[in-house]
Design a protein around this motif. Structure first.
Motif, PDB file in Angstrom:
ATOM      1  N   ARG A  51      66.340  30.559  52.091  1.00  0.00           N
ATOM      2  CA  ARG A  51      65.613  30.820  50.852  1.00  0.00           C
ATOM      3  C   ARG A  51      65.401  32.310  50.630  1.00  0.00           C
ATOM      4  NH1 ARG A  51      60.434  26.699  51.074  1.00  0.00           N
ATOM      5  NH2 ARG A  51      61.583  24.707  51.045  1.00  0.00           N
ATOM      6  N   GLY A  52      65.167  32.654  49.380  1.00  0.00           N
ATOM      7  CA  GLY A  52      64.788  34.016  49.042  1.00  0.00           C
ATOM      8  C   GLY A  52      63.892  34.017  47.825  1.00  0.00           C
ATOM      9  N   VAL A  53      63.171  35.103  47.639  1.00  0.00           N
ATOM     10  CA  VAL A  53      62.334  35.308  46.454  1.00  0.00           C
ATOM     11  C   VAL A  53      62.496  36.753  46.016  1.00  0.00           C
ATOM     12  CG1 VAL A  53      60.605  33.600  47.120  1.00  0.00           C
ATOM     13  CG2 VAL A  53      60.333  35.981  47.849  1.00  0.00           C
ATOM     14  N   ASN A  54      62.150  37.025  44.764  1.00  0.00           N
ATOM     15  CA  ASN A  54      62.145  38.437  44.393  1.00  0.00           C
ATOM     16  C   ASN A  54      60.934  39.122  45.037  1.00  0.00           C
ATOM     17  OD1 ASN A  54      60.655  36.895  42.507  1.00  0.00           O
ATOM     18  ND2 ASN A  54      60.907  38.406  40.882  1.00  0.00           N
ATOM     19  N   VAL A  55      61.174  40.333  45.498  1.00  0.00           N
ATOM     20  CA  VAL A  55      60.141  41.121  46.178  1.00  0.00           C
ATOM     21  C   VAL A  55      60.060  42.464  45.464  1.00  0.00           C
ATOM     22  CG1 VAL A  55      59.355  42.089  48.369  1.00  0.00           C
ATOM     23  CG2 VAL A  55      60.720  39.984  48.371  1.00  0.00           C
ATOM     24  N   GLU A  56      59.014  42.612  44.651  1.00  0.00           N
ATOM     25  CA  GLU A  56      58.885  43.836  43.861  1.00  0.00           C
ATOM     26  C   GLU A  56      58.111  44.886  44.649  1.00  0.00           C
ATOM     27  OE1 GLU A  56      57.374  42.514  40.053  1.00  0.00           O
ATOM     28  OE2 GLU A  56      59.304  41.576  39.568  1.00  0.00           O
ATOM     29  N   ASN A  57      58.037  46.079  44.063  1.00  0.00           N
ATOM     30  CA  ASN A  57      57.436  47.198  44.771  1.00  0.00           C
ATOM     31  C   ASN A  57      56.755  48.119  43.768  1.00  0.00           C
ATOM     32  OD1 ASN A  57      57.672  50.087  46.143  1.00  0.00           O
ATOM     33  ND2 ASN A  57      57.859  48.573  47.748  1.00  0.00           N
ATOM     34  N   ALA A  58      55.687  48.794  44.214  1.00  0.00           N
ATOM     35  CA  ALA A  58      54.983  49.738  43.349  1.00  0.00           C
ATOM     36  C   ALA A  58      55.933  50.834  42.861  1.00  0.00           C
ATOM     37  CB  ALA A  58      53.800  50.348  44.095  1.00  0.00           C
ATOM     38  N   SER A  59      56.924  51.148  43.663  1.00  0.00           N
ATOM     39  CA  SER A  59      58.013  52.023  43.215  1.00  0.00           C
ATOM     40  C   SER A  59      59.083  51.101  42.646  1.00  0.00           C
ATOM     41  CB  SER A  59      58.556  52.842  44.391  1.00  0.00           C
ATOM     42  OG  SER A  59      59.636  53.635  43.964  1.00  0.00           O
ATOM     43  N   TYR A  60      59.010  50.842  41.357  1.00  0.00           N
ATOM     44  CA  TYR A  60      59.730  49.724  40.735  1.00  0.00           C
ATOM     45  C   TYR A  60      61.191  49.532  41.169  1.00  0.00           C
ATOM     46  CZ  TYR A  60      55.802  49.414  37.360  1.00  0.00           C
ATOM     47  OH  TYR A  60      54.580  49.276  36.768  1.00  0.00           O
ATOM     48  N   PRO A  61      62.006  50.595  41.211  1.00  0.00           N
ATOM     49  CA  PRO A  61      63.426  50.356  41.516  1.00  0.00           C
ATOM     50  C   PRO A  61      63.690  49.864  42.936  1.00  0.00           C
ATOM     51  CG  PRO A  61      63.084  52.544  40.551  1.00  0.00           C
ATOM     52  CD  PRO A  61      61.741  52.004  40.914  1.00  0.00           C
ATOM     53  N   VAL A  62      62.693  49.971  43.783  1.00  0.00           N
ATOM     54  CA  VAL A  62      62.878  49.554  45.177  1.00  0.00           C
ATOM     55  C   VAL A  62      62.841  48.030  45.315  1.00  0.00           C
ATOM     56  CG1 VAL A  62      61.874  49.739  47.507  1.00  0.00           C
ATOM     57  CG2 VAL A  62      61.945  51.737  46.008  1.00  0.00           C
ATOM     58  N   GLY A  63      62.264  47.349  44.368  1.00  0.00           N
ATOM     59  CA  GLY A  63      62.190  45.888  44.435  1.00  0.00           C
ATOM     60  C   GLY A  63      63.565  45.250  44.427  1.00  0.00           C
ATOM     61  N   THR A  64      63.622  44.003  44.877  1.00  0.00           N
ATOM     62  CA  THR A  64      64.922  43.326  44.927  1.00  0.00           C
ATOM     63  C   THR A  64      64.806  41.883  44.438  1.00  0.00           C
ATOM     64  OG1 THR A  64      66.866  42.927  46.327  1.00  0.00           O
ATOM     65  CG2 THR A  64      64.727  42.571  47.333  1.00  0.00           C
ATOM     66  N   CYS A  65      65.954  41.321  44.129  1.00  0.00           N
ATOM     67  CA  CYS A  65      66.022  39.983  43.528  1.00  0.00           C
ATOM     68  C   CYS A  65      66.050  38.877  44.582  1.00  0.00           C
ATOM     69  CB  CYS A  65      67.287  39.856  42.684  1.00  0.00           C
ATOM     70  SG  CYS A  65      67.331  40.884  41.219  1.00  0.00           S
ATOM     71  N   ALA A  66      65.692  37.697  44.134  1.00  0.00           N
ATOM     72  CA  ALA A  66      65.643  36.525  45.007  1.00  0.00           C
ATOM     73  C   ALA A  66      67.012  36.210  45.626  1.00  0.00           C
ATOM     74  CB  ALA A  66      65.142  35.327  44.212  1.00  0.00           C
ATOM     75  N   GLU A  67      68.065  36.348  44.841  1.00  0.00           N
ATOM     76  CA  GLU A  67      69.398  35.994  45.331  1.00  0.00           C
ATOM     77  C   GLU A  67      69.823  36.894  46.491  1.00  0.00           C
ATOM     78  OE1 GLU A  67      68.393  36.464  42.237  1.00  0.00           O
ATOM     79  OE2 GLU A  67      69.662  35.463  40.768  1.00  0.00           O
ATOM     80  N   ARG A  68      69.516  38.181  46.360  1.00  0.00           N
ATOM     81  CA  ARG A  68      69.913  39.097  47.441  1.00  0.00           C
ATOM     82  C   ARG A  68      69.084  38.881  48.698  1.00  0.00           C
ATOM     83  NH1 ARG A  68      69.808  44.638  44.501  1.00  0.00           N
ATOM     84  NH2 ARG A  68      69.162  43.359  42.726  1.00  0.00           N
ATOM     85  N   VAL A  69      67.818  38.532  48.517  1.00  0.00           N
ATOM     86  CA  VAL A  69      66.974  38.247  49.680  1.00  0.00           C
ATOM     87  C   VAL A  69      67.490  36.997  50.403  1.00  0.00           C
ATOM     88  CG1 VAL A  69      64.643  37.559  50.393  1.00  0.00           C
ATOM     89  CG2 VAL A  69      64.965  39.442  48.759  1.00  0.00           C
ATOM     90  N   ALA A  70      67.878  35.984  49.635  1.00  0.00           N
ATOM     91  CA  ALA A  70      68.404  34.753  50.253  1.00  0.00           C
ATOM     92  C   ALA A  70      69.710  35.032  50.989  1.00  0.00           C
ATOM     93  CB  ALA A  70      68.619  33.683  49.183  1.00  0.00           C
ATOM     94  N   ALA A  71      70.586  35.823  50.382  1.00  0.00           N
ATOM     95  CA  ALA A  71      71.867  36.127  51.025  1.00  0.00           C
ATOM     96  C   ALA A  71      71.648  36.939  52.299  1.00  0.00           C
ATOM     97  CB  ALA A  71      72.782  36.880  50.058  1.00  0.00           C
ATOM     98  N   ALA A  72      70.716  37.872  52.250  1.00  0.00           N
ATOM     99  CA  ALA A  72      70.434  38.677  53.444  1.00  0.00           C
ATOM    100  C   ALA A  72      69.836  37.812  54.553  1.00  0.00           C
ATOM    101  CB  ALA A  72      69.496  39.825  53.084  1.00  0.00           C
ATOM    102  N   ALA A  73      68.984  36.867  54.178  1.00  0.00           N
ATOM    103  CA  ALA A  73      68.414  35.954  55.180  1.00  0.00           C
ATOM    104  C   ALA A  73      69.519  35.123  55.826  1.00  0.00           C
ATOM    105  CB  ALA A  73      67.374  35.046  54.528  1.00  0.00           C
ATOM    106  N   ALA A  74      70.500  34.724  55.014  1.00  0.00           N
ATOM    107  CA  ALA A  74      71.619  33.934  55.550  1.00  0.00           C
ATOM    108  C   ALA A  74      72.418  34.740  56.563  1.00  0.00           C
ATOM    109  CB  ALA A  74      72.525  33.469  54.400  1.00  0.00           C
ATOM    110  N   VAL A  75      72.671  35.993  56.234  1.00  0.00           N
ATOM    111  CA  VAL A  75      73.411  36.857  57.171  1.00  0.00           C
ATOM    112  C   VAL A  75      72.619  36.999  58.469  1.00  0.00           C
ATOM    113  CG1 VAL A  75      74.303  39.183  57.567  1.00  0.00           C
ATOM    114  CG2 VAL A  75      74.604  38.092  55.328  1.00  0.00           C
ATOM    115  N   ALA A  76      71.332  37.250  58.331  1.00  0.00           N
ATOM    116  CA  ALA A  76      70.490  37.412  59.520  1.00  0.00           C
ATOM    117  C   ALA A  76      70.417  36.126  60.335  1.00  0.00           C
ATOM    118  CB  ALA A  76      69.087  37.849  59.103  1.00  0.00           C
ATOM    119  N   GLY A  77      70.594  34.991  59.661  1.00  0.00           N
ATOM    120  CA  GLY A  77      70.536  33.703  60.330  1.00  0.00           C
ATOM    121  C   GLY A  77      71.861  33.248  60.908  1.00  0.00           C
TER     122      GLY A  77
END
Ligand code: THU
Length: 144
Positions: A51-77
């Protein structure tokens, strides 16, 4: 995931309803205080569902989308390919993956199935190839 595996995807084997439910469940954990647009995603891989979710940040451009978080979790897994990704956004109109996510996902399966579910039940399905035609991918480097 040490070798690109873009050509070994198997979208036909995916339980689409279950993957959409995973994305919807993930959405509850989105961190989207700035946009107010919480998104959940789930990827089906040879190492299971992540799974992944979007993770935003007070420095707006640093935030990331749910799809990329899910793909990164898959790689790590330990996944070696992504067969499908499901996206669950807050709008009635199914959320389209952004351009950056299309490119990021392409690395792990150019033929993967992309499913997006709107809040009122409408669902859209595409092959990633249709969302990102003529992509620059691993073959461009490995074939050189
Ligand atoms: N977002 C996603 O997580 N996935 C998408 O497919 C589209 C957009 C996020 C990024 C940002 O946190 C918020 O939605 C508004 O753009």
């Amino acid at each position: 995931m040490s070798e690109p595996a873009a050509n070994r995807t198997n979208p036909a084997a995916v339980d689409e309803d279950a993957l959409v439910e995973e994305a919807r469940a993930a959405r509850a954990h989105a961190y989207a205080p700035y946009s107010g647009f919480p998104v959940g995603a789930a990827v089906a891989t040879d190492a299971g569902v992540f799974r992944g979710v979007n993770v935003e940040n007070a420095s707006y451009p640093v935030g990331t989308c749910a799809e990329r978080v899910a793909a990164a979790a898959a790689v790590a897994g330990g996944a070696s390919r992504i067969d499908a990704v499901a996206v669950a956004g807050p709008s009635a109109d199914p959320t389209r993956p952004c351009g950056a996510c299309r490119q990021f996902l392409n690395e792990f399966g150019s033929r993967m199935l992309v499913i997006s579910a709107g809040s009122s039940g409408e669902r859209r399905r595409w092959s990633l190839t249709d969302l990102l035609p003529e992509a620059f991918g691993p073959d461009a480097l490995h074939g050189s």
